[in-house]
Motif scaffolding. Structure first.
Motif, PDB file in Angstrom:
ATOM      1  N   SER A 353       0.823  -1.212   0.000  1.00  0.00           N
ATOM      2  CA  SER A 353       0.000   0.000   0.000  1.00  0.00           C
ATOM      3  C   SER A 353       0.857   1.261   0.000  1.00  0.00           C
ATOM      4  O   SER A 353       0.513   2.269  -0.624  1.00  0.00           O
ATOM      5  CB  SER A 353      -0.950  -0.002   1.205  1.00  0.00           C
ATOM      6  N   GLN A 354       2.011   1.218   0.681  1.00  0.00           N
ATOM      7  CA  GLN A 354       2.907   2.381   0.682  1.00  0.00           C
ATOM      8  C   GLN A 354       3.548   2.568  -0.695  1.00  0.00           C
ATOM      9  O   GLN A 354       3.702   3.701  -1.174  1.00  0.00           O
ATOM     10  CB  GLN A 354       3.989   2.195   1.752  1.00  0.00           C
ATOM     11  N   LEU A 355       3.925   1.462  -1.325  1.00  0.00           N
ATOM     12  CA  LEU A 355       4.467   1.543  -2.682  1.00  0.00           C
ATOM     13  C   LEU A 355       3.422   2.112  -3.634  1.00  0.00           C
ATOM     14  O   LEU A 355       3.734   2.966  -4.488  1.00  0.00           O
ATOM     15  CB  LEU A 355       4.907   0.150  -3.139  1.00  0.00           C
ATOM     16  N   MET A 356       2.185   1.675  -3.485  1.00  0.00           N
ATOM     17  CA  MET A 356       1.110   2.167  -4.354  1.00  0.00           C
ATOM     18  C   MET A 356       0.863   3.656  -4.115  1.00  0.00           C
ATOM     19  O   MET A 356       0.543   4.399  -5.053  1.00  0.00           O
ATOM     20  CB  MET A 356      -0.168   1.361  -4.116  1.00  0.00           C
ATOM     21  N   THR A 357       1.021   4.086  -2.890  1.00  0.00           N
ATOM     22  CA  THR A 357       0.825   5.511  -2.588  1.00  0.00           C
ATOM     23  C   THR A 357       1.862   6.372  -3.310  1.00  0.00           C
ATOM     24  O   THR A 357       1.532   7.418  -3.883  1.00  0.00           O
ATOM     25  CB  THR A 357       0.909   5.749  -1.067  1.00  0.00           C
ATOM     26  N   ARG A 358       3.113   5.931  -3.318  1.00  0.00           N
ATOM     27  CA  ARG A 358       4.145   6.710  -4.012  1.00  0.00           C
ATOM     28  C   ARG A 358       3.920   6.705  -5.524  1.00  0.00           C
ATOM     29  O   ARG A 358       4.091   7.733  -6.190  1.00  0.00           O
ATOM     30  CB  ARG A 358       5.530   6.144  -3.673  1.00  0.00           C
ATOM     31  N   ALA A 359       3.524   5.555  -6.061  1.00  0.00           N
ATOM     32  CA  ALA A 359       3.215   5.511  -7.498  1.00  0.00           C
ATOM     33  C   ALA A 359       1.996   6.362  -7.811  1.00  0.00           C
ATOM     34  O   ALA A 359       1.921   7.006  -8.873  1.00  0.00           O
ATOM     35  CB  ALA A 359       2.973   4.061  -7.927  1.00  0.00           C
TER      36      ALA A 359
END
Length: 407
Positions: A353-359
């Protein structure tokens, strides 16, 4: 009525129950394989009943049709295995072997070849059953399939070994006259019945597992695009990150530009076509362990294990160009369709979810800069210094729908 007769009556009863079981599976998940195997157990039940009724008969007109029923049962079982594992049954091969088998058996019956005749009846079915082993070629990855293969191999072997052992142990020669009085009939019913029950139980598990896999695939697959839905993407994506070790993992998020206007101007059917086309495009890149998914509405994700940020940005640019050049409905004029992309690379100990937030932040930047472009999260000023707000909370077993944010 003797105990042996009661025992022999159990086989047609059990075969009938298995036939109903496979028919029930066919009702839940219609397929040729389950229907054929259901019919095979019906034919097997008829074979056992006929054998019981005419077991004292030595007439060619009764023994050959009964041998034919057993052989047809075997052929249909083998055909069902091929239909399930390979999608096509070798009907011509099975039919040819069936004819040869019955011709040899009829000849041996006519010349009263005693034990050789009984051996040929069993060996013929063993040869027919052995054809089924080829259905498993290249399909033995799962434990259940290996177990089913092994049981079928044992069933084939007993067709040759059992009559030979009985011939050795029998008190006197096996002839047409004493055939039904020897242990041959009892042993045949017992062993064949046991093999059929064991094989039937394994096949019920095989077909039940197929139903379970269908249900699971339906729960994690987006119907319109055929790629993962949000739940499927989260499950597969978390596994990728858990197994990433030291290799880079990058994420591409994409959102179709002005999609609401597409629906308003060209209709929802056209809009569905656009979604399906873009989903298929993303699916083209979902190979070698990559994970593609429709995250909600017109937003998509592509997780790329083993791919660094720079290469992921190139892939995103390739997808952007291919989509802009796509002809969704040939002959139907429409505006050029575009999509915006955000790309980020996984950081150690980071959640999906954190990776998706940055993307997602990079995707938002692409929208702010005019759409129809690719932006990496490293291009956003002070991204690394700012705390990451979780815009994609982890989902549970239920699918979380994402709000339409962009347009």
């Amino acid at each position: 009525m003797s105990t042996g007769v009661y025992f022999q009556l159990m086989n047609p009863l059990v075969f009938g129950l298995f036939s109903l079981g496979f028919l029930g599976i066919h009702h839940m998940r219609p397929s040729k394989s389950t229907l054929v195997i259901s019919i095979s157990y019906v034919v097997g039940a008829i074979a056992f009943i006929s054998d019981l009724i005419f077991q004292d008969s030595t007439l060619l007109i009764t023994r050959v049709p009964i041998a034919g029923l057993y052989a047809i049962t075997t052929c249909m079982l083998v055909a069902a295995l091929f239909l399930h594992y390979r999608g096509k049954a070798p009907w011509t091969v099975l039919g040819g072997l069936l004819v040869v088998h019955l011709a040899i058996y009829s000849y041996l019956m006519a010349i009263e070849a005693d034990w050789i005749r009984s051996f040929s009846a069993n060996a013929g079915c063993g040869i027919l059953a052995s054809i089924g082993l080829f259905a498993f070629r290249g399909k033995l990855d799962r434990t259940l399939d290996r177990v089913t293969f092994s049981i079928l191999a044992l069933c084939c072997a007993q067709s040759f070994i059992r009559p030979a052992i009985i011939a050795v142990l029998a008190s006197g020669p096996l002839t047409n006259a004493n055939h039904s009085e020897t242990t041959f009939i009892f042993a045949m019913h017992f062993v064949v019945g046991a093999c059929a029950v064991t094989m039937g139980m394994c096949l019920i598990l095989v077909f039940s597992q197929a139903i379970f896999n269908d249900l699971r695939n339906n729960s994690v697959t987006d119907v319109l695009t055929g790629i993962n839905n949000r739940r499927g993407f989260d499950e597969a994506g978390n596994l990728v990150l858990q197994n990433s070790a030291a290799q880079p993992v990058s994420l591409i998020l994409a959102d179709l530009d002005h999609f609401k206007s597409v629906n308003d101007n060209y209709g929802h059917a056209f809009g569905d076509g656009v979604i399906a086309s873009f989903g298929a495009l993303m699916g083209d890149y979902a190979r070698f362990g990559r994970v593609a998914g429709r995250l909600g509405g017109e937003e998509f994700g592509l997780l790329l294990p083993g791919v660094p940020l720079s290469m992921a940005a190139e892939l995103a640019e390739s997808i952007r160009r291919r989509f802009a050049a796509a002809n969704i409905q040939p002959g139907e004029p429409h505006d050029v369709l575009t999509a915006s992309f955000g790309v980020a690379q996984y950081k150690k100990e980071e959640s999906l979810s954190q990776l998706m937030t940055r993307a997602d932040q990079a995707l938002y930047r692409s929208k702010d800069c005019g759409r129809d472009r690719v932006t990496c999260d490293t291009e956003i000023p002070d991204t690394a210094a700012e705390p990451t707000q979780n815009m994609y909370p982890a989902t549970s077993a239920t699918v979380q729908k994402l709000p339409v944010k962009y347009g």
